[in-house]
Design a protein around this motif. Structure first.
Motif, PDB file in Angstrom:
ATOM      1  N   GLN A 186       1.503  -1.546 -11.368  1.00  0.00           N
ATOM      2  CA  GLN A 186       2.326  -1.345 -10.708  1.00  0.00           C
ATOM      3  C   GLN A 186       1.248  -1.402  -9.375  1.00  0.00           C
ATOM      4  O   GLN A 186       2.002  -2.287  -8.909  1.00  0.00           O
ATOM      5  CB  GLN A 186       3.302   0.086 -10.145  1.00  0.00           C
ATOM      6  N   ASN A 187       0.088  -1.086  -9.671  1.00  0.00           N
ATOM      7  CA  ASN A 187      -0.210  -1.352  -8.004  1.00  0.00           C
ATOM      8  C   ASN A 187      -1.661  -1.687  -8.258  1.00  0.00           C
ATOM      9  O   ASN A 187      -3.016  -1.562  -8.039  1.00  0.00           O
ATOM     10  CB  ASN A 187      -0.753  -0.123  -7.437  1.00  0.00           C
ATOM     11  N   TYR A 202      -0.706   2.531 -12.154  1.00  0.00           N
ATOM     12  CA  TYR A 202      -1.537   1.861 -12.146  1.00  0.00           C
ATOM     13  C   TYR A 202      -1.275   0.447 -12.474  1.00  0.00           C
ATOM     14  O   TYR A 202      -1.619  -0.738 -11.422  1.00  0.00           O
ATOM     15  CB  TYR A 202      -2.989   2.210 -13.553  1.00  0.00           C
ATOM     16  N   GLU A 224      -5.650  -1.638  -5.764  1.00  0.00           N
ATOM     17  CA  GLU A 224      -5.331  -1.207  -5.144  1.00  0.00           C
ATOM     18  C   GLU A 224      -5.448   0.617  -5.285  1.00  0.00           C
ATOM     19  O   GLU A 224      -5.842   0.742  -6.973  1.00  0.00           O
ATOM     20  CB  GLU A 224      -3.644  -1.015  -4.957  1.00  0.00           C
ATOM     21  N   LEU A 246      -0.890   8.352  -5.396  1.00  0.00           N
ATOM     22  CA  LEU A 246       0.360   8.208  -5.639  1.00  0.00           C
ATOM     23  C   LEU A 246      -0.384   8.864  -7.685  1.00  0.00           C
ATOM     24  O   LEU A 246       1.210   9.396  -7.419  1.00  0.00           O
ATOM     25  CB  LEU A 246       0.453   6.575  -6.377  1.00  0.00           C
ATOM     26  N   ILE A 251      -5.259   4.478  -6.015  1.00  0.00           N
ATOM     27  CA  ILE A 251      -3.626   4.925  -6.950  1.00  0.00           C
ATOM     28  C   ILE A 251      -3.920   6.138  -6.327  1.00  0.00           C
ATOM     29  O   ILE A 251      -3.190   6.882  -7.252  1.00  0.00           O
ATOM     30  CB  ILE A 251      -4.025   4.140  -8.286  1.00  0.00           C
TER      31      ILE A 251
END
Length: 320
Positions: free
Chosen positions: A95-96, A93, A99, A104, A101
């Motif tokens: 790292q993104n 979460y 966006e 992922l 997620i």
């Protein structure tokens, strides 16, 4: 509702429809109004040893301002196992930020389950598991917007120069049709590296009288520009409101590029409600899998397991 709230709501809808298409029966709706969803994740499709249910609640601020609220359900998942997996999801979460997620998260959990299946750990006791959830079938959706068609090829004219040399027509592949309540959906796929090729493929498809007579020809494409390290991408609803954006979102989640996907729909006179978007995405995903742009869920599991094994072997060599 503010514009930003509307945008987030649409992002959530697009993500859920894409995930439903990717994971099929393993994905289910627990409570549509409360935005509660559940997905069953396992180490493989045939005879899974390790299984986990990820339940998520999507708050109004997701994905741009708030993370999903989640719960990991498995009788064997406790203590350090739970903490390590939760930390991994929270790291994804962070790292993104901003966006979508969930895809992922699901694939990270699957990777962990595959690693456990390949380790010497004993299989978990699953006798007490119970996963009864009711799926919302969306039958209360009554409107099926069918506006007058416009020629989607015209949308590309501003992007292409007629004075430039003709591009070679790429091969065009056709997927298996899906029929539901007299409506038929069929996907078409072509490898493309320029917008002129996209236009040529669309023109070629429209030479087919059956395709030209479809109620809608929805399309999306993604082209990777290596020199700029960016994606050139666009989509077209062709009268099926929001269908092109949903198709493009599916392609983004699956990380496919240099490909055009067109989904033709022949309307049969019976309203399908939100099922029409499910069929459009399923047709698209099936043809992408068939022509090796996307591994099947089973193949994806095998590849993840193989890469894990390679990393473990390399680690052992390094330690010795």
């Amino acid at each position: 509702m503010a514009a930003s709230d509307t945008g987030r709501a649409q992002q959530q809808i697009d993500e859920i429809e894409a995930l439903s298409s990717i994971y099929g029966e393993d994905w289910c709706v627990v409570d549509e109004d409360e935005k509660i969803y559940c997905i069953k994740i396992s180490d493989c499709l045939d005879q899974p040893k390790w299984t986990l249910c990820l339940q998520v609640i999507l708050p109004p601020g997701y994905p741009t301002e708030e993370p999903p609220i989640y719960q990991l359900n498995a009788p064997w998942l406790r203590g350090q196992d739970y903490t390590e997996l939760a930390n991994s999801l929270e790291e994804i979460y962070l790292q993104n930020l901003g966006e979508s997620i969930l895809y992922l998260w699901v694939e990270k959990i699957r990777e962990v389950l595959i690693e456990k299946a390949q380790s010497s750990e004993p299989e978990p006791d699953i006798k007490k598991t119970s996963e009864e959830v009711d799926e919302d079938d969306g039958e209360d959706f009554l409107l099926d917007y069918e506006p007058i068609q416009e020629d989607p090829i015209k949308m590309l004219n501003y992007m292409t120069s007629e004075s430039q040399e003709d591009e070679e027509l790429p091969p065009i592949h056709h997927g298996n049709p899906i029929t539901d309540r007299r409506s038929t959906f069929q996907a078409h796929l072509a490898p493309v590296v320029t917008t002129r090729q996209v236009k040529r493929v669309l023109e070629k498809l429209y030479e087919n009288k059956k395709i030209a007579s479809a109620t809608h020809n929805i399309y999306a494409y993604r082209i990777y520009c290596e020199d700029k390290q960016t994606f050139l991408q666009d989509c077209e609803d062709d009268g099926e409101t929001a269908a092109g954006g949903r198709l493009l979102h599916l392609m983004q989640i699956l990380n496919v590029h240099n490909v055009l996907v067109v989904v033709s729909r022949w309307y049969g006179g019976i309203l399908l409600g939100p099922d029409r978007f499910k069929h459009i995405n399923n047709c698209a995903r099936n043809v992408l899998v068939e022509y090796d742009y996307v591994p099947s869920v089973e193949e994806s599991s095998r590849q993840a397991g193989k890469s894990k094994k390679i990393r473990k072997d390399n680690k052992k060599r390094t330690e010795h």
